[in-house]
Design a protein around this motif. Structure first.
Motif, short mmCIF file in Angstrom:
data_model
loop_
_atom_site.label_atom_id
_atom_site.label_comp_id
_atom_site.label_asym_id
_atom_site.label_seq_id
_atom_site.Cartn_x
_atom_site.Cartn_y
_atom_site.Cartn_z
N LEU A 151 0.85 -1.18 0.00
CA LEU A 151 0.00 0.00 0.00
C LEU A 151 0.89 1.23 0.00
O LEU A 151 1.62 1.48 0.96
CB LEU A 151 -0.91 0.00 1.23
CG LEU A 151 -1.98 1.07 1.30
CD1 LEU A 151 -2.93 0.96 0.11
CD2 LEU A 151 -2.76 0.97 2.60
N PRO B 122 -1.96 6.66 5.09
CA PRO B 122 -3.43 6.82 5.15
C PRO B 122 -3.81 8.29 5.30
O PRO B 122 -3.08 9.07 5.88
CB PRO B 122 -3.81 6.01 6.41
CG PRO B 122 -2.67 5.07 6.64
CD PRO B 122 -1.45 5.79 6.14
N SER C 70 -15.83 -6.82 1.48
CA SER C 70 -14.86 -7.38 2.42
C SER C 70 -15.39 -8.67 3.03
O SER C 70 -14.66 -9.66 3.14
CB SER C 70 -14.54 -6.36 3.52
OG SER C 70 -13.96 -5.19 2.98
N ARG D 234 -3.07 -12.60 3.48
CA ARG D 234 -2.97 -11.16 3.21
C ARG D 234 -4.31 -10.59 2.77
O ARG D 234 -4.69 -9.47 3.15
CB ARG D 234 -1.91 -10.91 2.14
CG ARG D 234 -0.50 -11.19 2.58
CD ARG D 234 0.01 -10.15 3.55
NE ARG D 234 0.35 -8.89 2.87
CZ ARG D 234 0.76 -7.80 3.50
NH1 ARG D 234 0.87 -7.81 4.83
NH2 ARG D 234 1.07 -6.70 2.83
N PHE E 181 -6.28 -7.59 4.93
CA PHE E 181 -6.74 -6.29 4.44
C PHE E 181 -8.27 -6.19 4.44
O PHE E 181 -8.83 -5.11 4.64
CB PHE E 181 -6.18 -6.02 3.05
CG PHE E 181 -4.73 -5.64 3.04
CD1 PHE E 181 -4.32 -4.41 3.53
CD2 PHE E 181 -3.77 -6.51 2.57
CE1 PHE E 181 -2.98 -4.05 3.54
CE2 PHE E 181 -2.43 -6.16 2.57
CZ PHE E 181 -2.03 -4.93 3.06
N LYS F 105 -9.17 -5.37 7.92
CA LYS F 105 -8.85 -3.97 8.18
C LYS F 105 -9.90 -3.05 7.58
O LYS F 105 -10.23 -2.01 8.15
CB LYS F 105 -7.47 -3.62 7.62
CG LYS F 105 -6.30 -4.17 8.42
CD LYS F 105 -5.01 -3.44 8.09
CE LYS F 105 -5.04 -2.02 8.59
NZ LYS F 105 -3.76 -1.30 8.37
N ALA F 106 -10.41 -3.44 6.41
CA ALA F 106 -11.47 -2.64 5.78
C ALA F 106 -12.75 -2.67 6.61
O ALA F 106 -13.55 -1.73 6.56
CB ALA F 106 -11.75 -3.14 4.37
N ASN G 185 -9.72 5.34 3.46
CA ASN G 185 -8.81 4.38 4.09
C ASN G 185 -9.36 2.95 3.97
O ASN G 185 -8.60 2.00 3.74
CB ASN G 185 -8.61 4.74 5.57
CG ASN G 185 -7.79 6.00 5.74
OD1 ASN G 185 -6.97 6.35 4.88
ND2 ASN G 185 -8.00 6.71 6.84
N LYS G 186 -10.66 2.81 4.11
CA LYS G 186 -11.28 1.49 3.91
C LYS G 186 -11.11 1.04 2.46
O LYS G 186 -10.86 -0.15 2.18
CB LYS G 186 -12.77 1.55 4.26
CG LYS G 186 -13.07 1.71 5.74
CD LYS G 186 -14.53 2.02 5.98
CE LYS G 186 -15.39 0.81 5.75
NZ LYS G 186 -15.27 -0.18 6.83
N ASP H 134 -8.67 1.86 0.41
CA ASP H 134 -7.27 1.45 0.21
C ASP H 134 -7.07 0.00 0.64
O ASP H 134 -6.42 -0.80 -0.06
CB ASP H 134 -6.33 2.36 0.99
CG ASP H 134 -6.25 3.76 0.40
OD1 ASP H 134 -6.59 3.91 -0.79
OD2 ASP H 134 -5.85 4.69 1.12
N ASN H 135 -7.61 -0.35 1.79
CA ASN H 135 -7.49 -1.73 2.28
C ASN H 135 -8.24 -2.70 1.39
O ASN H 135 -7.79 -3.83 1.16
CB ASN H 135 -8.01 -1.82 3.72
CG ASN H 135 -7.08 -1.17 4.72
OD1 ASN H 135 -5.88 -1.38 4.70
ND2 ASN H 135 -7.63 -0.36 5.60
N MET I 92 -6.12 -3.40 -1.67
CA MET I 92 -5.04 -4.34 -1.37
C MET I 92 -5.58 -5.77 -1.26
O MET I 92 -4.95 -6.72 -1.72
CB MET I 92 -4.34 -3.93 -0.08
CG MET I 92 -3.55 -2.63 -0.18
SD MET I 92 -2.33 -2.65 -1.53
CE MET I 92 -1.29 -4.00 -1.04
#
Length: 207
Positions: free
Chosen positions: A15, A19, A64, A111, A115, A118-119, A163-164, A166-167, A170
């Motif tokens: 990434l 953030p 997600s 991975r 992510f 994290k989202a 930010n969500k 971006d995760n 990824m």
């Protein structure tokens, strides 16, 4: 160095950048320089922007959750297949390759889930409440007050949603690499099956 970065990005994307954490500038009702006749249109636009951010957040959460459930099912199936192959006690090149591919696949899956989780992490979101439309100031313009609340909520929520996003990106990148690994894995499964079938056929002929 550029080639190394491209190679690393191909197998192990990262990434880029930090953030979003920029300071949010609050919009005050008195800062809205719009004619009275246009306030209703501005309110509609602000409300649509607010709904768009909400829909974007819900879409990311749904994707997600879908990633996590899909990966759980695929990983379980592939693990069962590999366990059955390893238990044959025939540690040849193909079996070792399958085990190695399973390791790579597990890393990519982990991975992706990392992510995706994290989202889904809980974040602070601004929502419109009764305090935003029940005015305590008699001199305040109702529409301007609500518009400023909507705009401020959108500005604050956009950072959290970005930010969500971006995760989520990824998670998508690692999921794509996991799919490629599954294709390669399936190819070696086919080779293993064909090789074993040929050996059994030859033993049958000799027997």
């Amino acid at each position: 160095m550029k080639i190394f970065n491209q190679l690393r990005e191909f197998f192990w994307p990262l990434l880029e950048g930090e953030p979003d954490s920029e300071k949010i500038e609050q919009l005050l009702p008195e800062s809205i320089n719009v004619e009275e006749k246009d306030l209703e249109k501005v309110f509609e636009i602000a409300w649509k922007c607010y709904e768009f951010e909400e829909d974007r957040r819900r879409t990311i959460d749904t994707k997600s959750s879908l990633f996590i459930s899909t990966i759980s099912a695929v990983t379980a199936i592939i693990s069962i297949v590999t366990t059955a192959l390893v238990n044959t006690n025939e540690f040849n090149f193909l079996i070792c390759t399958l085990v190695f591919l399973l390791f790579i696949l597990t890393v990519y899956m982990a991975r992706t889930v990392f992510f995706a989780v994290k989202a889904l992490e809980r974040r602070n979101y601004c929502v419109i409440s009764e305090e935003d439309y029940l005015l305590s100031n008699e001199n305040a313009n109702f529409q301007k007050s609500v518009i400023s609340s909507l705009v401020n909520s959108v500005r604050a929520n956009r950072i959290a949603t970005n930010n969500k996003t971006d995760n989520m990106i990824m998670a998508h990148e690692y999921f794509k690499r996991a799919i490629v690994t599954i294709v390669v894995y399936s190819f070696f499964i086919l080779i293993t099956f064909v090789n074993k079938s040929n050996l059994e056929f030859l033993n049958y002929i000799k027997g």
